[in-house]
Enzyme design. Structure first.
Site, PDB file in Angstrom:
ATOM      1  N   TYR A  84      61.881  54.798  32.681  1.00 17.79           N
ATOM      2  CA  TYR A  84      60.997  55.008  33.817  1.00 17.79           C
ATOM      3  C   TYR A  84      61.337  54.064  34.974  1.00 17.79           C
ATOM      4  O   TYR A  84      60.528  53.834  35.866  1.00 17.79           O
ATOM      5  CB  TYR A  84      59.528  54.822  33.414  1.00 17.79           C
ATOM      6  CG  TYR A  84      59.045  55.725  32.302  1.00 17.79           C
ATOM      7  CD1 TYR A  84      59.857  56.725  31.769  1.00 17.79           C
ATOM      8  CD2 TYR A  84      57.773  55.590  31.772  1.00 17.79           C
ATOM      9  CE1 TYR A  84      59.413  57.546  30.752  1.00 17.79           C
ATOM     10  CE2 TYR A  84      57.312  56.418  30.744  1.00 17.79           C
ATOM     11  CZ  TYR A  84      58.146  57.383  30.239  1.00 17.79           C
ATOM     12  OH  TYR A  84      57.703  58.203  29.222  1.00 17.79           O
ATOM     13  N   ASP A  98      54.748  55.349  25.474  1.00 20.02           N
ATOM     14  CA  ASP A  98      54.025  56.448  26.118  1.00 20.02           C
ATOM     15  C   ASP A  98      53.762  57.558  25.101  1.00 20.02           C
ATOM     16  O   ASP A  98      52.636  58.034  24.929  1.00 20.02           O
ATOM     17  CB  ASP A  98      54.895  56.967  27.279  1.00 20.02           C
ATOM     18  CG  ASP A  98      54.165  57.957  28.169  1.00 20.02           C
ATOM     19  OD1 ASP A  98      52.944  58.149  27.993  1.00 20.02           O
ATOM     20  OD2 ASP A  98      54.818  58.541  29.044  1.00 20.02           O
ATOM     21  N   ASP A 128      50.051  58.382  22.782  1.00 25.55           N
ATOM     22  CA  ASP A 128      49.334  59.671  22.846  1.00 25.55           C
ATOM     23  C   ASP A 128      49.207  60.276  21.450  1.00 25.55           C
ATOM     24  O   ASP A 128      48.168  60.822  21.088  1.00 25.55           O
ATOM     25  CB  ASP A 128      50.060  60.664  23.765  1.00 25.55           C
ATOM     26  CG  ASP A 128      49.666  60.478  25.228  1.00 25.55           C
ATOM     27  OD1 ASP A 128      49.165  59.386  25.572  1.00 25.55           O
ATOM     28  OD2 ASP A 128      49.853  61.408  26.030  1.00 25.55           O
ATOM     29  N   LYS A 155      65.089  52.186  18.915  1.00 27.66           N
ATOM     30  CA  LYS A 155      66.089  53.144  18.428  1.00 27.66           C
ATOM     31  C   LYS A 155      67.464  52.475  18.541  1.00 27.66           C
ATOM     32  O   LYS A 155      68.421  53.055  19.071  1.00 27.66           O
ATOM     33  CB  LYS A 155      65.993  54.437  19.270  1.00 27.66           C
ATOM     34  CG  LYS A 155      66.841  55.591  18.796  1.00 27.66           C
ATOM     35  CD  LYS A 155      66.253  56.377  17.635  1.00 27.66           C
ATOM     36  CE  LYS A 155      67.234  57.417  17.123  1.00 27.66           C
ATOM     37  NZ  LYS A 155      66.739  58.176  15.963  1.00 27.66           N
ATOM     38  N   ASP A 204      61.624  57.348  15.478  1.00 24.95           N
ATOM     39  CA  ASP A 204      61.318  58.656  14.859  1.00 24.95           C
ATOM     40  C   ASP A 204      60.604  58.472  13.526  1.00 24.95           C
ATOM     41  O   ASP A 204      59.654  59.194  13.209  1.00 24.95           O
ATOM     42  CB  ASP A 204      62.571  59.539  14.734  1.00 24.95           C
ATOM     43  CG  ASP A 204      63.803  58.796  14.272  1.00 24.95           C
ATOM     44  OD1 ASP A 204      63.779  57.552  14.257  1.00 24.95           O
ATOM     45  OD2 ASP A 204      64.801  59.444  13.923  1.00 24.95           O
TER      46      ASP A 204
HETATM   47 MG    MG Z   1      51.091  59.353  28.667  1.00 28.67          MG
END
Ligand code: MG
Ligand code: NAI
Length: 331
Positions: A122, A227, A231, A170, A203
């Site tokens: 990001y 992120d 969620d 990762k 993962d």
């Molecule tokens: Mg989000």
């Protein structure tokens, strides 16, 4: 105590109104400063985050934010909350995930996801090549930001009594960027020997969150993994109507529900205000007002237990009535 309130768009003003009611009840001397933010303000002024609002946020002890609408189809428009996080360098995004006494929630869960909030994929560094047929976004990881967030995770674990920190990465594939983050995590762990560090590939972590969510304490991870995982994790304990988070910087911090402006509910007095009320609770904890925070949390849990909640949690209350129910339980 001076609190800046940024209600924003859609259901933002409705859920903030209920949270403010609850805040005033526990902290009667609280001073509230309201500021403009979001798409509706943009349509009037051409700006979704005015200077005046930034000044108000700077002048307060903490900020409570509702939600903003971010239309995808306006050129050069970017989300006001993203701008706010970037402007004040709110480097830590903290999302507590705790079981609630409701069939919607899995039992035995008590974890916190600590997400780096400023870099990674990001970073905004991107380019398109080959006449539009090759696109590149850079995953930027720096020592400075990694040390800062990993130290934050250890100190949060210590102050809130968590038993371990799990570094999620990762590094087996994304060797340079994730490798640096992982290496720094183990360096910082050496300075924090009272709290063990373990590691998990992202993962596998996504799977373990579903398989045995009760096994997690504090997770620390880079921006995009955080992120996605946060969620995922909030759906284990009641979903968007209850999920809340804090954006923490050096001096400035902003607390918010995880949900957006939910246009479907806007103006209908039907949104669930509990996520925003819990964000206000988290803000009080951050400001050292632990007794008030506990009072709010206990009242919210009681409302859930007694099914004094909005329709998304199977109740029949309006947004306003759900706020009143929390007030009632605080008596
Ligand atoms: Mg989000
Ligand atoms: P959303 O979170 O607003 O809604 C997703 C779903 O959850 C909808 O079905 C909605 O009705 C429900 N929902 C959300 N909050 C609820 C609540 N308090 N009570 C009951 N039901 C609730 O996400 P969506 O629909 O993707 O986005 C709507 C707008 O919000 C967009 O413009 C988006 O850009 C913006 N948004 C803003 C965020 C923020 O300000 N931090 C975060 C996410 C989206």
């Amino acid at each position: 105590m001076r609190i800046c309130v940024l209600p924003g768009d859609g259901i933002g003003p409705e859920v903030c109104r209920e949270a403010v009611k609850v805040l005033k009840k526990t902290e009667p001397c609280i001073e509230l400063i309201y500021g403009d933010i979001g798409y509706e303000y943009y349509t009037k002024s051409g700006n979704n985050l005015p200077e005046e609002t930034l000044r108000k946020v700077s002048s307060c002890d903490a900020t409570l934010f509702g939600a903003v609408t971010t239309p995808p189809n306006i050129e050069n428009y970017s989300s006001a909350i993203l701008k706010l996080r970037r402007h004040f360098n709110l480097y830590a995004n903290i999302r507590p995930i705790k079981s609630i006494p409701h069939q919607i929630s899995r039992p035995g869960i008590n974890m916190v996801i600590v997400r780096e909030n400023t870099e990674d994929l990001y970073s905004g560094i991107e380019r398109v090549e080959d006449n539009g047929d090759r696109a590149i976004n850079e995953m930027v990881i720096t020592r400075k930001a990694s040390e800062r967030i990993i130290r934050y995770a250890f100190s949060l674990a210590r102050s809130q009594g968590y038993k371990k920190v799990t570094c999620v990465h990762k590094a087996n594939v994304v060797r340079a960027a994730c490798g640096l983050f992982r290496k720094i995590a183990f360096e910082i762990a050496d300075e924090n020997k009272d709290i063990p560090l373990d590691e998990m590939i992202v993962d596998a972590c996504a799977m373990q969150l579903i398989r045995s969510p009760e096994s997690f304490d504090v997770l620390v991870t880079t921006n995009m993994f955080g992120d996605i995982l946060s969620d995922e994790a909030c759906m284990l304990v009641g979903g968007l109507g209850l999920a809340y988070s804090g954006n923490i910087g050096k001096k400035i911090s902003v607390f918010e529900p995880v949900h957006g402006s939910a246009p479907k509910h806007a103006g209908k007095n039907s949104a669930n205000p509990l996520a925003t009320i819990l964000a206000a609770k988290m803000m009080l904890e951050h400001l050292g007002k632990h007794e008030s925070a506990k009072k709010i949390e206990d009242a919210v849990i009681e409302c859930i237990r007694k099914n004094k909640v909005t329709a998304d949690l199977g109740g029949s209350l309006t947004c306003e009535q759900a706020g009143d129910a929390v007030l009632e339980e605080m008596r």
